[in-house]
Write a protein that holds these residues in place. Sequence first.
Motif, mmCIF file in Angstrom:
data_model
loop_
_atom_site.group_PDB
_atom_site.id
_atom_site.type_symbol
_atom_site.label_atom_id
_atom_site.label_comp_id
_atom_site.label_asym_id
_atom_site.label_seq_id
_atom_site.Cartn_x
_atom_site.Cartn_y
_atom_site.Cartn_z
ATOM 1 N N TYR A 197 0.834 -1.211 0.000
ATOM 2 C CA TYR A 197 0.000 0.000 0.000
ATOM 3 C C TYR A 197 0.865 1.255 0.000
ATOM 4 N N GLN A 198 1.981 1.208 0.704
ATOM 5 C CA GLN A 198 2.886 2.355 0.694
ATOM 6 C C GLN A 198 3.428 2.605 -0.702
ATOM 7 N N ASP A 199 3.789 1.550 -1.406
ATOM 8 C CA ASP A 199 4.272 1.709 -2.780
ATOM 9 C C ASP A 199 3.168 2.243 -3.687
ATOM 10 N N LEU A 200 1.954 1.743 -3.520
ATOM 11 C CA LEU A 200 0.843 2.170 -4.366
ATOM 12 C C LEU A 200 0.476 3.633 -4.130
ATOM 13 N N ALA A 201 0.792 4.158 -2.958
ATOM 14 C CA ALA A 201 0.468 5.548 -2.620
ATOM 15 C C ALA A 201 1.621 6.508 -2.888
ATOM 16 N N THR A 202 2.757 6.000 -3.388
ATOM 17 C CA THR A 202 3.950 6.814 -3.575
ATOM 18 C C THR A 202 4.338 6.845 -5.040
ATOM 19 N N TRP A 203 4.341 8.041 -5.651
ATOM 20 C CA TRP A 203 4.568 8.163 -7.084
ATOM 21 C C TRP A 203 5.809 7.412 -7.552
ATOM 22 N N SER A 204 6.925 7.605 -6.870
ATOM 23 C CA SER A 204 8.178 7.035 -7.338
ATOM 24 C C SER A 204 8.255 5.523 -7.166
ATOM 25 N N SER A 205 7.306 4.925 -6.445
ATOM 26 C CA SER A 205 7.347 3.486 -6.164
ATOM 27 C C SER A 205 6.277 2.685 -6.887
ATOM 28 N N ILE A 206 5.326 3.343 -7.512
ATOM 29 C CA ILE A 206 4.183 2.637 -8.093
ATOM 30 C C ILE A 206 4.616 1.611 -9.127
ATOM 31 N N ASN A 207 5.561 1.997 -9.979
ATOM 32 C CA ASN A 207 5.930 1.100 -11.080
ATOM 33 C C ASN A 207 6.552 -0.210 -10.618
ATOM 34 N N ARG A 208 7.141 -0.222 -9.427
ATOM 35 C CA ARG A 208 7.765 -1.467 -8.969
ATOM 36 C C ARG A 208 6.712 -2.551 -8.680
ATOM 37 N N LEU A 209 5.436 -2.154 -8.580
ATOM 38 C CA LEU A 209 4.370 -3.126 -8.340
ATOM 39 C C LEU A 209 3.983 -3.883 -9.606
ATOM 40 N N TYR A 210 4.390 -3.369 -10.767
ATOM 41 C CA TYR A 210 3.922 -3.927 -12.030
ATOM 42 C C TYR A 210 4.895 -4.975 -12.589
ATOM 43 N N ASP A 211 5.424 -5.803 -11.718
ATOM 44 C CA ASP A 211 6.420 -6.778 -12.161
ATOM 45 C C ASP A 211 5.858 -8.195 -12.312
ATOM 46 N N GLY A 212 4.586 -8.374 -12.126
ATOM 47 C CA GLY A 212 3.980 -9.708 -12.232
ATOM 48 C C GLY A 212 4.026 -10.460 -10.915
ATOM 49 N N ARG A 213 5.176 -10.458 -10.258
ATOM 50 C CA ARG A 213 5.293 -11.163 -8.981
ATOM 51 C C ARG A 213 4.380 -10.560 -7.927
ATOM 52 N N THR A 214 4.284 -9.233 -7.914
ATOM 53 C CA THR A 214 3.437 -8.578 -6.913
ATOM 54 C C THR A 214 1.976 -8.958 -7.116
ATOM 55 N N ALA A 215 1.530 -8.995 -8.366
ATOM 56 C CA ALA A 215 0.141 -9.364 -8.649
ATOM 57 C C ALA A 215 -0.150 -10.781 -8.143
ATOM 58 N N ARG A 216 0.797 -11.696 -8.343
ATOM 59 C CA ARG A 216 0.598 -13.069 -7.863
ATOM 60 C C ARG A 216 0.568 -13.117 -6.333
ATOM 61 N N THR A 217 1.425 -12.309 -5.702
ATOM 62 C CA THR A 217 1.436 -12.256 -4.236
ATOM 63 C C THR A 217 0.108 -11.748 -3.700
ATOM 64 N N ILE A 218 -0.447 -10.723 -4.355
ATOM 65 C CA ILE A 218 -1.718 -10.159 -3.900
ATOM 66 C C ILE A 218 -2.844 -11.183 -4.047
ATOM 67 N N ARG A 219 -2.851 -11.937 -5.129
ATOM 68 C CA ARG A 219 -3.897 -12.956 -5.306
ATOM 69 C C ARG A 219 -3.771 -14.045 -4.240
ATOM 70 N N GLU A 220 -2.549 -14.372 -3.832
ATOM 71 C CA GLU A 220 -2.367 -15.325 -2.738
ATOM 72 C C GLU A 220 -2.885 -14.740 -1.424
ATOM 73 N N LEU A 221 -2.614 -13.457 -1.214
ATOM 74 C CA LEU A 221 -3.110 -12.790 0.000
ATOM 75 C C LEU A 221 -4.635 -12.701 -0.003
ATOM 76 N N GLU A 222 -5.221 -12.546 -1.189
ATOM 77 C CA GLU A 222 -6.682 -12.486 -1.296
ATOM 78 C C GLU A 222 -7.307 -13.777 -0.747
ATOM 79 N N ARG A 223 -6.680 -14.906 -1.032
ATOM 80 C CA ARG A 223 -7.212 -16.190 -0.533
ATOM 81 C C ARG A 223 -7.045 -16.304 0.979
ATOM 82 N N GLU A 224 -6.058 -15.627 1.543
ATOM 83 C CA GLU A 224 -5.807 -15.697 2.976
ATOM 84 C C GLU A 224 -6.491 -14.576 3.756
#
Length: 415
Positions: A250-277
Amino acid sequence: MTACGLDFGTSNTTLGLHGAGEPRLAALEGAADTLPSAIFFPRQGEPLVGRAAMAAYVEGQQGRLMRSLKSVLGTSLIDETTPVGRQRLGFRAVIGKFLAEVKARGEAAAGGELREVVLGRPVHFVDGDVAGDARAQEVLGSIARDIGFAELSFQFEPIAASLDYERQVTGEELALIADIGGGTSDFSIVRIARSHAGRADRASDILANEGVRVGGTDFDRQLSLAMVMPALGHGSPLKRKGLSMPVGIYQDLATWSSINRLYDGRTARTIRELEREAAHPDLVARLARAVEDERGHGLALDVEAAKIRVAEAGETVLDLAVLEAGLSVGIAHADLVRHTGLLAERIAGRIASCLATAGLAAGDIDALFLTGGSTRLAHVRAAIGACVPTARVIEGDTFGSVGTGLAIEAGRRYG
């Protein structure tokens, strides 16, 4: 030959020209003399800058948007590369492409080549790190040389703003210059007098400089974390007792200079795993959509716009329908103050140090000159004003005073 002053800001950039006559700001995008500090790299074709860059992103064009470019100066990111389409570019090169376009547009407005420049800089690029501060200035100077400036020098941004203000005064006065921008907040105490304007050396008129790396983007970030990110699961529990959603995403998503690091594919998979938990998977599903659909920059733009509407009208509704039909968040002025009040206090806290350095009491300040976009926030203005309660409050050109002052300084140094 025309000398110029370049105010490369975290949120907006201006370029002041000083040829014959009065200093003026160059038109950098249509008739506008401000250019948002943003660059968009489409999948094909040349990069876009400014409002055109943000419009391309909002319209859904495929590519990479980068904003708040100045914020990487003084950080380790400046020596790193970042993916842009099918290639990787260094952050120096990204800043260079943006500033080269600013220079080209300034030359079109000036009707000739610009070879001499005074670059604006915050009092501190980096808080509490003298070496890092010097390094940031060196990097910015190196980029300016690489794009074609043959002669360059630096001036503190609040000092530049004081030169713009000085054109208005009739007598002599002590002024506190407050430049509250997108990435930094800077203060200078300056002896102002029209009779001093032509002096080659103004060092004796500069009584103190102070600054802190807090600005408008920090207000956006705090507002986003407090009011928007909870709707995406920020702070919500996981099914396993005692655990909650990781804060870093969430900190990365709220910070301009950090947003792009979320778009690496791995983060999306991690979030989907967290969604199940997650105990509230519906909230985390919204986070997943924001990352998978690369909506982070759009959210940041929306939060910034909501902050401005709250500052102007007292309240607003932030539409989040891009993440879920019917989803919205109401934000009132009290929310803005509650979640960003400490930032306002940190900014105002530098004034006491500035007064102490100058050997002055609060009552000695005749005028408080305000410039920079974040001076539009009422609680920021109030916090600053409370430090010098007897001073007259003077409204500068919110985005143009620094660039104009840098042009005045360029005329003095290179004219």
